[in-house]
Each structure stands twice: as C-alpha cells, then as structure tokens.
Design an enzyme around this catalytic site. Sequence first.
Site, PDB file in Angstrom:
ATOM      1  N   SER A 106      81.169  -8.094  21.143  1.00  6.78           N
ATOM      2  CA  SER A 106      80.698  -7.917  22.506  1.00  6.78           C
ATOM      3  C   SER A 106      81.851  -7.429  23.393  1.00  6.78           C
ATOM      4  O   SER A 106      82.416  -6.373  23.132  1.00  6.78           O
ATOM      5  CB  SER A 106      80.084  -9.224  23.030  1.00  6.78           C
ATOM      6  OG  SER A 106      79.404  -9.023  24.241  1.00  6.78           O
ATOM      7  N   GLU A 203      76.428  -0.757  19.408  1.00  6.47           N
ATOM      8  CA  GLU A 203      75.398  -1.759  19.705  1.00  6.47           C
ATOM      9  C   GLU A 203      75.407  -2.028  21.202  1.00  6.47           C
ATOM     10  O   GLU A 203      76.377  -1.721  21.897  1.00  6.47           O
ATOM     11  CB  GLU A 203      75.646  -3.037  18.909  1.00  6.47           C
ATOM     12  CG  GLU A 203      76.925  -3.787  19.267  1.00  6.47           C
ATOM     13  CD  GLU A 203      76.782  -4.789  20.401  1.00  6.47           C
ATOM     14  OE1 GLU A 203      75.663  -5.251  20.664  1.00  6.47           O
ATOM     15  OE2 GLU A 203      77.799  -5.103  21.046  1.00  6.47           O
ATOM     16  N   HIS A 272      74.210  -7.967  19.208  1.00  7.83           N
ATOM     17  CA  HIS A 272      73.681  -9.117  19.922  1.00  7.83           C
ATOM     18  C   HIS A 272      72.334  -9.509  19.318  1.00  7.83           C
ATOM     19  O   HIS A 272      71.266  -9.259  19.877  1.00  7.83           O
ATOM     20  CB  HIS A 272      73.544  -8.805  21.406  1.00  7.83           C
ATOM     21  CG  HIS A 272      74.855  -8.735  22.132  1.00  7.83           C
ATOM     22  ND1 HIS A 272      75.677  -7.629  22.064  1.00  7.83           N
ATOM     23  CD2 HIS A 272      75.488  -9.630  22.922  1.00  7.83           C
ATOM     24  CE1 HIS A 272      76.765  -7.850  22.800  1.00  7.83           C
ATOM     25  NE2 HIS A 272      76.672  -9.056  23.330  1.00  7.83           N
TER      26      HIS A 272
END
Length: 300
Positions: A106, A203, A272
């Site tokens: 992330s 992502e 995620h």
Amino acid sequence: MPKLKEGARVALVAPSGPVEPARLALGVKALRALGLSPFVYASCHLRHGFFAGSDALRARDLQAAFLDASIEGVFCARGGYGAHRILPLLDLPAMAAHPKFFGGYSDVTALHIALNRQGLKSYHIPMPASEWARGLDEYTAAALNSALFGRIEALRNPEGKPLRTLVPGKAEGALCGGNLTLIAASLGTPYELDARGKILFLEEIGETTRRVDGLLTQLRNAGKFRDCAGVLLGAFSGCGKERASDLSLNEIFGELIVPAGKPCLTGLFCGHVCGGMSLPLGAVARLNADEKSILVLDAD
C-alpha cells in the site's frame, strides 16, 4: 533475497499512518507465533495527525532498523499515508548497504520503489497490524511463509480466482511497482519508479474509475507502459464508476495499457484484498500471458 530463520530479531516500524494499539498487539503476537522476535520502534506508538509521529521520527526508526546489525528483517506495521514524505530524510545508499528482509504494501510502495532503485529487493506482503491482526487464510499464510522463510517459485492465484490475459505474449524482467497512486506520485521526483525492461505490477483501492484513468494516463504519458517488459494488474478493490456513463476499468485498461502491446495479465490476487499473494519486488520473473503463468527466477 535475505531470508529469516526461527528466532530472528525483526523490527516493527510505522513509516506511514498511526497504529491502533490493539492491532499492534495482535501484530506482535502474530510475529511471535511465527517464531520471530519483534522489536517495536517508537513510531508504532505515536500519532501526529494522520502520521505515526513526525517525519523525522518515522525516518529515524526506519533507518535505524536497517543499520542495526542485530535486526534481520523490517516489517511495516501498516500502511496509511506518509511514507513518501520521509524519503528525503533517509540515507538510502546506507540502508541498501545493509540488505535485509523488508516487507509491507500500500503506502509502503514509496519505500519499495526507493529501495529497489538502490538495488535492494523487497516484499509486497500483508502487514502485521493489518491483515495479520485479523487472521490469515490458508492461501495467504502459505504465501507469506514462503516469502519469509522459503522460496517463491511461481505466482499463483488461489483456486477459483483465475488470471485473465489482457495482452498475449511472453516477457522476462525484474518485478516492480505496487500501489498505483504512489507510483504516479513518484513521477518527476528523484524516487521515480524505473520500469524499463521490468514487469510492472499495479493495484489500487477506493478510487473512482475516472481517477484510475487519470493515474494510468499519467503512467502512460510518462512512458511506463512503453518502457516496461510486461504488466501484472492486481486487485482494484472498490474502484467503481462514479456515474453510469463513466468508463469501466476494463475499458480503461484496454485504452491505456493494451496499445503498448506488452504482455499483460489481470486479476492477480495481490493488493488490497483479504490477505493475498506475497510478491518479491526486484526478483526476476518470467511472464507467459498465453499460458497465464508467472515464474520467479531468483527470489533467493
């Protein structure tokens, strides 16, 4: 890549957002359950607005963990926001001179990019005070165990979650990338993602398709799809249309990624999601979009 052994002393740091005490405790417990000996740095206990302490403190913790010879691995407790703020405060060459296991994802993408640019390999993995605290499913736990203690020989989705071919073909190159927003934020800085000859993984979470379009357009305009060897598209969780007339993700991928003609697979179970794949960034992989296979050639 550096691997861990039972009893290894590992650092738990918070380079981005603040960590909830209850989740921190669960993360520490999960590390101990794996036979590791965690040392929790101050940043994991602090809060400064939406950061885990000041920029200076978060940078100091991360660098200290790398330079401490007794520390064999560095885990980011969670993501959030703020890792790219501390990049100018880090002595990245000094950190790279002390290679050790480094994991997170992330917002941690900013650190992966910076360390990978220094020649240091790293792992895009679930984090102790996030997914680990909630408990890992069998697939995720097995993938994580291979990343920490063994070898990742191939990137395979769980049963029932097939990969899809967006652009056919074969490619080979080092894995790079991570969160789309953080990659786009790196452009034009000294920490810009270098995708030349590499397999680019992307992502995202919680962005409208219009926002995803803007971010991918920025990467396209910066030549990232032109320069890379291949593309892997992971989870785009919660990335939906804002209006019915907006383009879908598949339409956006078709207009911005496909024209580069680079082999591309979509639906990689990484990002995620509830747990997911462990991805060895910096390791050389062989992508066969025709056979929907991804082999890792040098994860050690």
